[in-house]
Design a protein around this motif. Sequence first.
Motif, PDB file in Angstrom:
ATOM      1  N   LYS A   1      -7.430  11.191   0.015  1.00 61.75           N
ATOM      2  CA  LYS A   1      -7.715  12.425   0.734  1.00 61.75           C
ATOM      3  C   LYS A   1      -9.163  12.423   1.195  1.00 61.75           C
ATOM      4  O   LYS A   1     -10.059  11.945   0.488  1.00 61.75           O
ATOM      5  CB  LYS A   1      -7.478  13.637  -0.177  1.00 61.75           C
TER       6      LYS A   1
ATOM      7  N   LYS B   1      -7.512  12.553   6.624  1.00 66.31           N
ATOM      8  CA  LYS B   1      -7.827  13.960   6.856  1.00 66.31           C
ATOM      9  C   LYS B   1      -6.655  14.606   7.583  1.00 66.31           C
ATOM     10  O   LYS B   1      -6.391  14.301   8.745  1.00 66.31           O
ATOM     11  CB  LYS B   1      -9.105  14.095   7.676  1.00 66.31           C
ATOM     12  N   ARG B   2      -5.960  15.504   6.875  1.00 70.60           N
ATOM     13  CA  ARG B   2      -4.810  16.164   7.463  1.00 70.60           C
ATOM     14  C   ARG B   2      -5.271  17.192   8.497  1.00 70.60           C
ATOM     15  O   ARG B   2      -6.168  18.002   8.219  1.00 70.60           O
ATOM     16  CB  ARG B   2      -3.979  16.857   6.380  1.00 70.60           C
TER      17      ARG B   2
ATOM     18  N   GLY C   1       1.513  12.606   0.176  1.00 72.37           N
ATOM     19  CA  GLY C   1       0.216  13.057   0.659  1.00 72.37           C
ATOM     20  C   GLY C   1      -0.531  13.965  -0.293  1.00 72.37           C
ATOM     21  O   GLY C   1      -1.699  14.271  -0.088  1.00 72.37           O
ATOM     22  N   THR C   2       0.114  14.402  -1.367  1.00 73.05           N
ATOM     23  CA  THR C   2      -0.505  15.296  -2.343  1.00 73.05           C
ATOM     24  C   THR C   2       0.300  15.226  -3.630  1.00 73.05           C
ATOM     25  O   THR C   2       1.435  14.729  -3.648  1.00 73.05           O
ATOM     26  CB  THR C   2      -0.547  16.743  -1.809  1.00 73.05           C
TER      27      THR C   2
END
Length: 307
Positions: free
Chosen positions: A114, A136-137, A177-178
């Motif tokens: 992240k 970076k979303r 992603g998380t």
Amino acid sequence: MLKKIIPNWLNGLFVCTVLFSNTLLWGTVVLILGLIKLVLPFAWVSDLLHLAYQGWCGGNRLGLYLSYAQLDVTIVGDVNKHGWYLLISNHFSWIDVVVLSAIDALPAPKFFLKDELKYVPLIGSGAWAMGMPFMKRVTKAQKARNPKLKGLDVERTKRSCRNFRSHPTTIINFVEGTRFTALKHQVQRSPFKHLLKPKAGGVAFALEVLGEQFDAILNTTLVYKAKSDHICGSFLRGQLNKITVTITLTPVSPNLIGNYQQDSEFRAQFQKNINQLWMTKDSELALVYTQYSTDPLIMDDKEIEIP
């Protein structure tokens, strides 16, 4: 897993001290070598960087050995330590990073991180020195206001993957992603019972750049058995009983390599493939939770999170 000769809480404290000291030591060495590499971009500096990074992985391996957690790693297929692999995995906890980096059978693990982690002392700087990509979303609204943001992660990922060509590497992507939490699961309205929705882009970009160099994809499933739903807390208290890691080698088929950003037909098919993979993984997790008699979604309704 060592025989229990000291109280659980003391073992947890001791192991966390070992892991923290390990990161402090090797993170500092990697940062210094990374700064040297900026001035002296020679191959021998890069080699020293990777040796230091292997030292960090070895320290994580020692920390897990000293813990009371039983580490059970199953690899289906032959992994070559001098090869290149793309490892895709579910994501429960920051301990996932320690566990995967501690598996000696894998070539040097490099993580998709992240963007916020680049500000974390030693971890962010160490990842920068090793050339790992920070993701970076960006929301649709942000992209609409600034179209340049649309291809930012793409270029970062491609640039980092190109840097991985010179040393045997396992590129690790936590596809969700998380970290999984029941709250995130509920907010997402995930179609999977034990997983969040997968994000296929990072996997596709890595395959686009290094697809022909990868020896295989490592389809990985992580499961923890602890005395509470809080994995991190259980680890700190020495109450993390078992860590199960299942790795299955999957060939890199030609239909997995394409222009994910520009080719809409390929993108749709690739997302379908990842979703199918996630359905299978969800079923595997359901079976394991049945055996463990635990389920991260069946807890009291105060705060439900597996960090």
